[in-house]
Motif scaffolding. Structure first.
Motif, PDB file in Angstrom:
ATOM      1  N   VAL A 292     -17.951  -6.917 119.101  1.00 19.44           N
ATOM      2  CA  VAL A 292     -16.663  -5.914 119.153  1.00 19.44           C
ATOM      3  C   VAL A 292     -17.141  -4.953 120.143  1.00 19.44           C
ATOM      4  CG1 VAL A 292     -15.198  -4.753 117.807  1.00 19.44           C
ATOM      5  CG2 VAL A 292     -16.006  -6.963 116.932  1.00 19.44           C
ATOM      6  N   ASP A 293     -18.344  -4.302 119.932  1.00 19.75           N
ATOM      7  CA  ASP A 293     -18.701  -2.932 120.754  1.00 19.75           C
ATOM      8  C   ASP A 293     -18.746  -3.711 122.148  1.00 19.75           C
ATOM      9  OD1 ASP A 293     -19.662  -0.436 120.821  1.00 19.75           O
ATOM     10  OD2 ASP A 293     -21.766  -1.015 120.824  1.00 19.75           O
ATOM     11  N   LEU A 294     -19.389  -4.751 122.412  1.00 19.65           N
ATOM     12  CA  LEU A 294     -19.410  -5.330 124.145  1.00 19.65           C
ATOM     13  C   LEU A 294     -17.777  -5.257 124.417  1.00 19.65           C
ATOM     14  CD1 LEU A 294     -20.735  -6.376 126.503  1.00 19.65           C
ATOM     15  CD2 LEU A 294     -21.122  -8.722 125.258  1.00 19.65           C
ATOM     16  N   ALA A 295     -17.004  -6.123 123.555  1.00 21.56           N
ATOM     17  CA  ALA A 295     -15.771  -6.303 123.963  1.00 21.56           C
ATOM     18  C   ALA A 295     -14.910  -4.995 124.210  1.00 21.56           C
ATOM     19  CB  ALA A 295     -14.879  -7.037 122.992  1.00 21.56           C
ATOM     20  N   THR A 323     -10.318   1.969 112.743  1.00 20.83           N
ATOM     21  CA  THR A 323      -9.761   1.764 111.160  1.00 20.83           C
ATOM     22  C   THR A 323     -10.768   0.910 110.495  1.00 20.83           C
ATOM     23  OG1 THR A 323      -8.249   0.022 111.333  1.00 20.83           O
ATOM     24  CG2 THR A 323      -7.397   2.047 112.073  1.00 20.83           C
ATOM     25  N   ASP A 324     -10.425   1.031 109.296  1.00 23.35           N
ATOM     26  CA  ASP A 324     -11.411   0.224 108.346  1.00 23.35           C
ATOM     27  C   ASP A 324     -11.236  -1.279 108.647  1.00 23.35           C
ATOM     28  OD1 ASP A 324     -11.970   2.474 106.984  1.00 23.35           O
ATOM     29  OD2 ASP A 324     -10.677   2.130 105.275  1.00 23.35           O
ATOM     30  N   ARG A 325     -10.151  -1.763 109.274  1.00 25.97           N
ATOM     31  CA  ARG A 325     -10.232  -3.256 109.641  1.00 25.97           C
ATOM     32  C   ARG A 325     -10.140  -3.573 111.092  1.00 25.97           C
ATOM     33  NH1 ARG A 325      -5.185  -5.633 106.350  1.00 25.97           N
ATOM     34  NH2 ARG A 325      -6.206  -7.451 107.457  1.00 25.97           N
ATOM     35  N   MET A 358      -9.351 -12.958 121.993  1.00 27.09           N
ATOM     36  CA  MET A 358      -9.207 -14.127 121.200  1.00 27.09           C
ATOM     37  C   MET A 358     -10.739 -14.890 120.739  1.00 27.09           C
ATOM     38  SD  MET A 358      -5.953 -14.194 121.201  1.00 27.09           S
ATOM     39  CE  MET A 358      -5.371 -15.891 120.531  1.00 27.09           C
ATOM     40  N   ALA A 359     -11.486 -14.839 121.538  1.00 23.53           N
ATOM     41  CA  ALA A 359     -12.791 -15.315 120.976  1.00 23.53           C
ATOM     42  C   ALA A 359     -13.328 -14.682 119.588  1.00 23.53           C
ATOM     43  CB  ALA A 359     -13.777 -15.425 122.036  1.00 23.53           C
ATOM     44  N   ILE A 360     -12.934 -13.474 119.493  1.00 22.91           N
ATOM     45  CA  ILE A 360     -13.323 -12.799 118.207  1.00 22.91           C
ATOM     46  C   ILE A 360     -12.350 -12.517 117.344  1.00 22.91           C
ATOM     47  CG2 ILE A 360     -15.390 -11.874 119.501  1.00 22.91           C
ATOM     48  CD1 ILE A 360     -13.851  -9.127 119.548  1.00 22.91           C
ATOM     49  N   GLY A 361     -11.259 -13.386 117.521  1.00 22.22           N
ATOM     50  CA  GLY A 361     -10.104 -13.125 116.455  1.00 22.22           C
ATOM     51  C   GLY A 361      -9.307 -12.015 116.504  1.00 22.22           C
ATOM     52  N   GLY A 362      -9.012 -11.474 117.868  1.00 21.97           N
ATOM     53  CA  GLY A 362      -8.308 -10.214 117.927  1.00 21.97           C
ATOM     54  C   GLY A 362      -7.064 -10.474 118.596  1.00 21.97           C
ATOM     55  N   GLU A 363      -6.359  -9.421 119.052  1.00 20.93           N
ATOM     56  CA  GLU A 363      -4.960  -9.554 119.652  1.00 20.93           C
ATOM     57  C   GLU A 363      -5.013  -8.788 121.023  1.00 20.93           C
ATOM     58  OE1 GLU A 363      -2.001  -8.363 117.025  1.00 20.93           O
ATOM     59  OE2 GLU A 363      -2.611  -9.592 115.320  1.00 20.93           O
ATOM     60  N   PHE A 364      -4.251  -9.434 122.125  1.00 23.54           N
ATOM     61  CA  PHE A 364      -4.297  -8.604 123.431  1.00 23.54           C
ATOM     62  C   PHE A 364      -2.706  -8.762 124.028  1.00 23.54           C
ATOM     63  CE2 PHE A 364      -4.666  -9.136 127.896  1.00 23.54           C
ATOM     64  CZ  PHE A 364      -5.642  -7.926 128.276  1.00 23.54           C
ATOM     65  N   THR A 365      -2.488  -7.677 124.364  1.00 19.83           N
ATOM     66  CA  THR A 365      -1.162  -7.530 125.208  1.00 19.83           C
ATOM     67  C   THR A 365      -1.424  -6.745 126.572  1.00 19.83           C
ATOM     68  OG1 THR A 365      -0.617  -5.536 124.138  1.00 19.83           O
ATOM     69  CG2 THR A 365       0.143  -7.610 123.057  1.00 19.83           C
ATOM     70  N   LEU A 380      -8.967  -5.370 117.872  1.00 22.48           N
ATOM     71  CA  LEU A 380     -10.215  -6.270 117.507  1.00 22.48           C
ATOM     72  C   LEU A 380     -10.624  -6.204 116.200  1.00 22.48           C
ATOM     73  CD1 LEU A 380     -12.219  -5.018 120.667  1.00 22.48           C
ATOM     74  CD2 LEU A 380     -10.713  -6.948 120.687  1.00 22.48           C
ATOM     75  N   PRO A 381     -11.109  -7.148 115.327  1.00 23.64           N
ATOM     76  CA  PRO A 381     -11.313  -7.071 113.998  1.00 23.64           C
ATOM     77  C   PRO A 381     -12.999  -6.029 113.877  1.00 23.64           C
ATOM     78  CG  PRO A 381     -11.992  -9.122 114.863  1.00 23.64           C
ATOM     79  CD  PRO A 381     -11.148  -8.498 115.994  1.00 23.64           C
ATOM     80  N   ALA A 382     -12.679  -5.259 113.061  1.00 26.20           N
ATOM     81  CA  ALA A 382     -13.968  -4.293 112.902  1.00 26.20           C
ATOM     82  C   ALA A 382     -15.054  -5.145 111.751  1.00 26.20           C
ATOM     83  CB  ALA A 382     -13.458  -2.945 112.464  1.00 26.20           C
ATOM     84  N   ARG A 383     -14.578  -6.058 111.296  1.00 20.11           N
ATOM     85  CA  ARG A 383     -15.280  -6.541 110.338  1.00 20.11           C
ATOM     86  C   ARG A 383     -15.624  -8.132 110.430  1.00 20.11           C
ATOM     87  NH1 ARG A 383     -12.581  -4.359 104.713  1.00 20.11           N
ATOM     88  NH2 ARG A 383     -12.641  -2.206 105.096  1.00 20.11           N
ATOM     89  N   SER A 384     -14.696  -9.075 111.083  1.00 21.70           N
ATOM     90  CA  SER A 384     -15.096 -10.295 111.093  1.00 21.70           C
ATOM     91  C   SER A 384     -16.429 -10.505 111.678  1.00 21.70           C
ATOM     92  CB  SER A 384     -13.926 -10.875 111.717  1.00 21.70           C
ATOM     93  OG  SER A 384     -13.671 -10.583 112.891  1.00 21.70           O
ATOM     94  N   ALA A 385     -16.454 -10.133 113.091  1.00 19.37           N
ATOM     95  CA  ALA A 385     -17.666 -10.433 113.682  1.00 19.37           C
ATOM     96  C   ALA A 385     -18.918  -9.969 113.188  1.00 19.37           C
ATOM     97  CB  ALA A 385     -17.543  -9.695 115.034  1.00 19.37           C
ATOM     98  N   ALA A 386     -18.799  -9.133 111.840  1.00 18.60           N
ATOM     99  CA  ALA A 386     -20.106  -8.541 111.430  1.00 18.60           C
ATOM    100  C   ALA A 386     -20.458  -9.261 110.221  1.00 18.60           C
ATOM    101  CB  ALA A 386     -19.833  -7.033 111.089  1.00 18.60           C
ATOM    102  N   ALA A 387     -19.678 -10.421 109.715  1.00 17.31           N
ATOM    103  CA  ALA A 387     -19.640 -11.056 108.500  1.00 17.31           C
ATOM    104  C   ALA A 387     -20.822 -12.162 108.934  1.00 17.31           C
ATOM    105  CB  ALA A 387     -18.694 -11.776 108.299  1.00 17.31           C
TER     106      ALA A 387
END
Length: 387
Positions: A292-295, A323-325, A358-365, A380-387
């Motif tokens: 996420v940080d790199l993205a 945010t938290d998410r 999209m590769a890390i489960g986020g949304e883009f416009t 971008l998801p703040a947690r999913s990639a850390a799981a």
């Protein structure tokens, strides 16, 4: 040049020869104490050899081979030839048919052969007694069970081989997929690094060329910016191309992937390219997953690159919210944007950003901003990639 026998054919040929030798040898021993049959002994031996020879086809035609061997054994009994060993070829043929999965025809042929053997024995006054009957029934049961066990084992081994082959194919397919994904990732990283730095270098080169005579000091500053940008891109390329190594040539660990802590470098580089950039960052910046940080870094990098190269803008604003998410990224400029009514054409930059998100489960416009300019937004998801 004759073709070499296959392994199975060689085994069947050896089995037929062994059965013929054992059957003829056993019958010869029995013949010493038996009354002569209605044919010479040598004729009986020929019948036994012929029955045994049929076993070479036990794999290719198990049911037909079994019927032929059983018929040969009945023919042998018709002439009241010495008994006992002649049951060996039928036993092997029955076993082969059962193990090949021909259960019904094997049981039917065995019952018919057993009844015919009893009838022919009675015809010549050699009907089996109780002990002989029990022995024959046991012998047939052992043949059926042994053939069925062999068939089940062969099927299990075949299934295990198929499963192993499927697993191997799945592993190879997964490996190919990972290689493809890694190639796409490297291509995207190279695009992001090169596009941004070379855009800055190109713009600064144009500035220095334009001012070299009128304002040497300003031209010198532009050349310094070119030098710094080229140095940074070389460092990043060296780090990326060394991804398959753990350390660099001097044995020192490679530099970590860029993240939010290096956004100021992008901003300074864009300002050197005559783009006024403002940044809004969250007061508290929790540690983000590496992907996420790199993205975040790459989205800002590619967006500023597009502004410098295509937008004709004088100002751009970068907004990061956490945010938290989610991690929210927005880059907006005051450039020309997309002409009214014209479709948005996504180049490699926008496509690469979308794929990364999209590769890390986020949304883009991405699209025209309100009023004037262009806006890129990513969630971008703040947690999913850390799981």
């Amino acid at each position: 040049m004759p073709r070499a026998l296959s392994r199975d054919a060689a085994i069947d040929l050896l089995l037929a020869a062994t059965v013929a030798a054992v059957t003829v040898g056993g019958t010869a021993v029995i013949a010493w104490s038996s009354t002569p049959g209605r044919l010479p002994d040598w004729a009986g031996y020929l019948i036994l050899v012929g029955m045994s020879a049929l076993l070479v086809a036990r794999r290719t035609a198990p049911a037909l081979t079994m019927v032929a061997v059983l018929a040969g054994s009945l023919f042998y009994q018709v002439f009241n030839l010495p008994g006992g060993a002649f049951t060996i070829p039928p036993a092997v043929a029955l076993f082969s048919a059962v193990s090949a999965g021909r259960r019904i025809v094997s049981v039917a042929a065995m019952v018919a052969w057993t009844l015919a053997t009893f009838l022919l024995g009675g015809l010549w006054g050699r009907a089996p007694d109780v002990q002989g009957t029990v022995w024959l029934a046991t012998w047939m049961a052992v043949i059926l069970v042994g053939g069925e066990v062999t068939r089940a084992r062969r099927e299990r081994l075949r299934a295990e081989r198929e499963e192993a082959a499927q697993a191997e194919r799945a592993r190879e397919e997964e490996a190919r997929r990972r290689v493809t994904e890694e190639r796409l990732r490297i291509a995207r990283e190279l695009h992001d690094v090169l596009a941004h730095s070379i855009s800055v270098i190109n713009l600064q080169a144009g500035v220095s060329e334009h001012l070299i005579d009128r304002d040497p000091q300003q031209a010198r500053a532009a050349l310094g910016a070119i030098r710094q940008a080229s140095k940074e891109v070389l460092v990043e390329l060296r780090s990326m191309l060394g991804v398959l190594r753990a350390v660099d040539d001097d044995g020192r660990p490679l530099a970590p992937a860029p993240g939010m802590d290096r956004l100021h470098e992008l901003v300074e580089r864009a300002r050197d390219a005559r783009l006024e950039v403002s940044v809004t960052l969250p007061e508290e910046r929790p540690e983000l997953p590496g992907g996420v940080d790199l993205a975040v870094y790459r989205i800002v990098q590619e967006s500023l690159t597009n502004v410098i190269r295509h937008a004709g803008a004088s100002r751009a604003h970068v907004t990061i919210g956490i945010t938290d998410r989610d991690v929210l990224v927005e880059v907006a400029d005051d450039g020309a944007g997309v002409p009214a009514g014209a479709p948005l054409r996504e180049g490699n930059g926008l496509v690469g950003m979308r794929e990364r998100v999209m590769a890390i489960g986020g949304e883009f416009t991405a699209g025209p901003a309100e009023g004037k300019g262009f806006r890129v937004q990513a969630r971008l998801p703040a947690r999913s990639a850390a799981a």
